[in-house]
Design a protein around this motif. Structure first.
Motif, PDB file in Angstrom:
ATOM      1  N   PRO A 196     -34.471  -6.481 -20.862  1.00  0.00           N
ATOM      2  CA  PRO A 196     -33.000  -6.595 -20.845  1.00  0.00           C
ATOM      3  C   PRO A 196     -32.480  -7.646 -19.875  1.00  0.00           C
ATOM      4  O   PRO A 196     -31.461  -8.285 -20.147  1.00  0.00           O
ATOM      5  N   ASN A 197     -33.151  -7.850 -18.744  1.00  0.00           N
ATOM      6  CA  ASN A 197     -32.646  -8.798 -17.756  1.00  0.00           C
ATOM      7  C   ASN A 197     -32.924 -10.249 -18.116  1.00  0.00           C
ATOM      8  O   ASN A 197     -32.464 -11.161 -17.421  1.00  0.00           O
ATOM      9  N   THR A 198     -33.679 -10.490 -19.207  1.00  0.00           N
ATOM     10  CA  THR A 198     -33.962 -11.869 -19.612  1.00  0.00           C
ATOM     11  C   THR A 198     -33.165 -12.311 -20.837  1.00  0.00           C
ATOM     12  O   THR A 198     -33.231 -13.480 -21.211  1.00  0.00           O
ATOM     13  N   ARG A 199     -32.416 -11.424 -21.457  1.00  0.00           N
ATOM     14  CA  ARG A 199     -31.720 -11.796 -22.698  1.00  0.00           C
ATOM     15  C   ARG A 199     -30.578 -12.769 -22.437  1.00  0.00           C
ATOM     16  O   ARG A 199     -30.424 -13.760 -23.154  1.00  0.00           O
ATOM     17  N   THR A 200     -29.773 -12.506 -21.422  1.00  0.00           N
ATOM     18  CA  THR A 200     -28.656 -13.415 -21.131  1.00  0.00           C
ATOM     19  C   THR A 200     -29.139 -14.799 -20.715  1.00  0.00           C
ATOM     20  O   THR A 200     -28.621 -15.809 -21.220  1.00  0.00           O
ATOM     21  N   PRO A 201     -30.141 -14.928 -19.824  1.00  0.00           N
ATOM     22  CA  PRO A 201     -30.646 -16.277 -19.531  1.00  0.00           C
ATOM     23  C   PRO A 201     -31.220 -16.988 -20.753  1.00  0.00           C
ATOM     24  O   PRO A 201     -31.066 -18.208 -20.893  1.00  0.00           O
ATOM     25  N   LEU A 202     -31.846 -16.242 -21.654  1.00  0.00           N
ATOM     26  CA  LEU A 202     -32.395 -16.871 -22.862  1.00  0.00           C
ATOM     27  C   LEU A 202     -31.280 -17.366 -23.782  1.00  0.00           C
ATOM     28  O   LEU A 202     -31.418 -18.412 -24.420  1.00  0.00           O
ATOM     29  N   LEU A 203     -30.189 -16.620 -23.857  1.00  0.00           N
ATOM     30  CA  LEU A 203     -29.067 -17.079 -24.673  1.00  0.00           C
ATOM     31  C   LEU A 203     -28.481 -18.372 -24.122  1.00  0.00           C
ATOM     32  O   LEU A 203     -28.176 -19.300 -24.885  1.00  0.00           O
ATOM     33  N   TRP A 204     -28.330 -18.468 -22.816  1.00  0.00           N
ATOM     34  CA  TRP A 204     -27.841 -19.707 -22.221  1.00  0.00           C
ATOM     35  C   TRP A 204     -28.865 -20.825 -22.342  1.00  0.00           C
ATOM     36  O   TRP A 204     -28.494 -22.007 -22.410  1.00  0.00           O
ATOM     37  N   PHE A 205     -30.140 -20.464 -22.383  1.00  0.00           N
ATOM     38  CA  PHE A 205     -31.183 -21.474 -22.559  1.00  0.00           C
ATOM     39  C   PHE A 205     -31.100 -22.102 -23.949  1.00  0.00           C
ATOM     40  O   PHE A 205     -31.547 -23.235 -24.142  1.00  0.00           O
ATOM     41  N   CYS A 206     -30.539 -21.379 -24.916  1.00  0.00           N
ATOM     42  CA  CYS A 206     -30.378 -21.937 -26.265  1.00  0.00           C
ATOM     43  C   CYS A 206     -29.467 -23.155 -26.277  1.00  0.00           C
ATOM     44  O   CYS A 206     -29.540 -23.973 -27.196  1.00  0.00           O
ATOM     45  N   LEU A 207     -28.593 -23.288 -25.273  1.00  0.00           N
ATOM     46  CA  LEU A 207     -27.745 -24.463 -25.203  1.00  0.00           C
ATOM     47  C   LEU A 207     -28.536 -25.717 -24.850  1.00  0.00           C
ATOM     48  O   LEU A 207     -28.119 -26.828 -25.178  1.00  0.00           O
ATOM     49  N   VAL A 208     -29.681 -25.539 -24.187  1.00  0.00           N
ATOM     50  CA  VAL A 208     -30.498 -26.670 -23.748  1.00  0.00           C
ATOM     51  C   VAL A 208     -31.648 -26.928 -24.711  1.00  0.00           C
ATOM     52  O   VAL A 208     -31.924 -28.068 -25.095  1.00  0.00           O
ATOM     53  N   ASN A 209     -32.301 -25.865 -25.123  1.00  0.00           N
ATOM     54  CA  ASN A 209     -33.470 -26.016 -25.993  1.00  0.00           C
ATOM     55  C   ASN A 209     -33.712 -24.700 -26.715  1.00  0.00           C
ATOM     56  O   ASN A 209     -33.474 -23.623 -26.167  1.00  0.00           O
ATOM     57  N   THR A 210     -34.169 -24.794 -27.951  1.00  0.00           N
ATOM     58  CA  THR A 210     -34.557 -23.620 -28.729  1.00  0.00           C
ATOM     59  C   THR A 210     -35.974 -23.815 -29.231  1.00  0.00           C
ATOM     60  O   THR A 210     -36.373 -24.919 -29.590  1.00  0.00           O
ATOM     61  N   ASN A 211     -36.743 -22.757 -29.232  1.00  0.00           N
ATOM     62  CA  ASN A 211     -38.110 -22.801 -29.735  1.00  0.00           C
ATOM     63  C   ASN A 211     -38.468 -21.440 -30.307  1.00  0.00           C
ATOM     64  O   ASN A 211     -37.657 -20.510 -30.300  1.00  0.00           O
ATOM     65  N   VAL A 212     -39.683 -21.329 -30.792  1.00  0.00           N
ATOM     66  CA  VAL A 212     -40.102 -20.099 -31.460  1.00  0.00           C
ATOM     67  C   VAL A 212     -40.118 -18.923 -30.489  1.00  0.00           C
ATOM     68  O   VAL A 212     -39.732 -17.800 -30.845  1.00  0.00           O
ATOM     69  N   ALA A 213     -40.556 -19.161 -29.260  1.00  0.00           N
ATOM     70  CA  ALA A 213     -40.643 -18.073 -28.289  1.00  0.00           C
ATOM     71  C   ALA A 213     -39.266 -17.499 -27.976  1.00  0.00           C
ATOM     72  O   ALA A 213     -39.074 -16.278 -27.938  1.00  0.00           O
ATOM     73  N   VAL A 214     -38.286 -18.356 -27.768  1.00  0.00           N
ATOM     74  CA  VAL A 214     -36.930 -17.891 -27.457  1.00  0.00           C
ATOM     75  C   VAL A 214     -36.326 -17.160 -28.654  1.00  0.00           C
ATOM     76  O   VAL A 214     -35.728 -16.079 -28.506  1.00  0.00           O
ATOM     77  N   ASP A 215     -36.483 -17.729 -29.841  1.00  0.00           N
ATOM     78  CA  ASP A 215     -35.930 -17.085 -31.041  1.00  0.00           C
ATOM     79  C   ASP A 215     -36.554 -15.716 -31.276  1.00  0.00           C
ATOM     80  O   ASP A 215     -35.857 -14.746 -31.584  1.00  0.00           O
ATOM     81  N   ALA A 216     -37.880 -15.629 -31.135  1.00  0.00           N
ATOM     82  CA  ALA A 216     -38.562 -14.357 -31.370  1.00  0.00           C
ATOM     83  C   ALA A 216     -38.199 -13.320 -30.313  1.00  0.00           C
ATOM     84  O   ALA A 216     -38.040 -12.141 -30.619  1.00  0.00           O
ATOM     85  N   ALA A 217     -38.071 -13.767 -29.053  1.00  0.00           N
ATOM     86  CA  ALA A 217     -37.723 -12.826 -27.997  1.00  0.00           C
ATOM     87  C   ALA A 217     -36.319 -12.264 -28.194  1.00  0.00           C
ATOM     88  O   ALA A 217     -36.087 -11.061 -28.037  1.00  0.00           O
TER      89      ALA A 217
END
Length: 237
Positions: free
Chosen positions: A113-134
């Protein structure tokens, strides 16, 4: 089977099937674009972007295509592939993804749960399979993911196109070089495919030979009895 149950079954099947079809189609088009890259990079660069909207293709042909149409087309297609991976993980179709992500530990770490918000903001910089799957394997709503994904896809595509226009003279030389050596690319690709097929056949034959060797029965060799064993048995008798 009643009609409502059939309808529910079809809806359930389509719900699990559309991410597979979408992802497989986009990946297949990307492979086709890679094969036709020497031809399309000079003659039909916008079609190449439509088939394979990767950062390498955008940087390669970004200086020879119109900015706004290419931006909208590439951002849409790149976002659709991310949506496909997100939906695959959301539907628990994760066996294909885990091989490329390095195992289930990485997915478990990214889906906290504590990594979902940082991953969403990371989508603004880069998207990849790991981020999408997570994000898909977690409890992130699709609408929230799409909001970050749409902005991120547009920003990333714009950066790639701007970099291509800044380096347009060098990219044009690269395109001319690809066009001049197109025959060698085709011949090299065919030769590489034949070599891979030959290596697979050799490995398969070697495995079959090892399997046949293991199946051969071994001769039962009895060791001669030692003097102590013979004396011990004679004493017991």
């Amino acid at each position: 089977m009643p009609a409502p149950d059939r309808l529910r079954g079809r809806l359930r099947l389509s719900h699990h099937l559309w991410p597979v079809l979408l992802t497989a189609t986009l990946i297949g088009l990307g492979v086709l674009g890679l094969v036709l890259l020497p031809v399309l990079s000079r003659r039909a660069p916008l079609l190449l972007v439509a088939l394979r909207p990767t950062w390498g293709v955008l940087v390669l042909v970004g200086g020879t295509v119109p900015f706004v149409p290419t931006l909208l087309l590439a951002a849409l297609l790149r976002g659709l592939l991310d949506v496909g991976y997100f939906a695959l993980a959301r539907n628990n179709i994760r066996s294909v993804l885990l091989r490329s992500l390095g195992g289930s530990r990485l997915v478990a770490a990214l889906t906290r749960p504590n990594t979902r918000t940082p991953l969403l903001w990371f989508c603004l910089v880069n998207t990849n399979v790991a981020v999408d799957a997570a994000l898909g394997a977690g409890d992130v709503p699709m609408r929230r993911f799409l909001r970050f994904l749409a902005v991120g896809s547009l920003l990333q595509t714009a950066v790639y196109l701007a970099a291509a226009r800044a380096a347009s003279p060098g990219m044009r030389q690269a395109v001319d070089w690809l066009d001049a050596h197109m025959t060698w690319f085709v011949v090299g690709g065919l030769a590489l495919a034949l070599v891979r097929i030959a290596l697979r056949s050799v490995r398969r034959a070697a495995r079959d030979a090892r399997g046949n060797g293991r199946d051969t029965p071994t001769s039962d060799i009895h060791r001669p009895r030692t003097n102590s064993q013979s004396v011990d048995r004679s004493g017991r008798e």
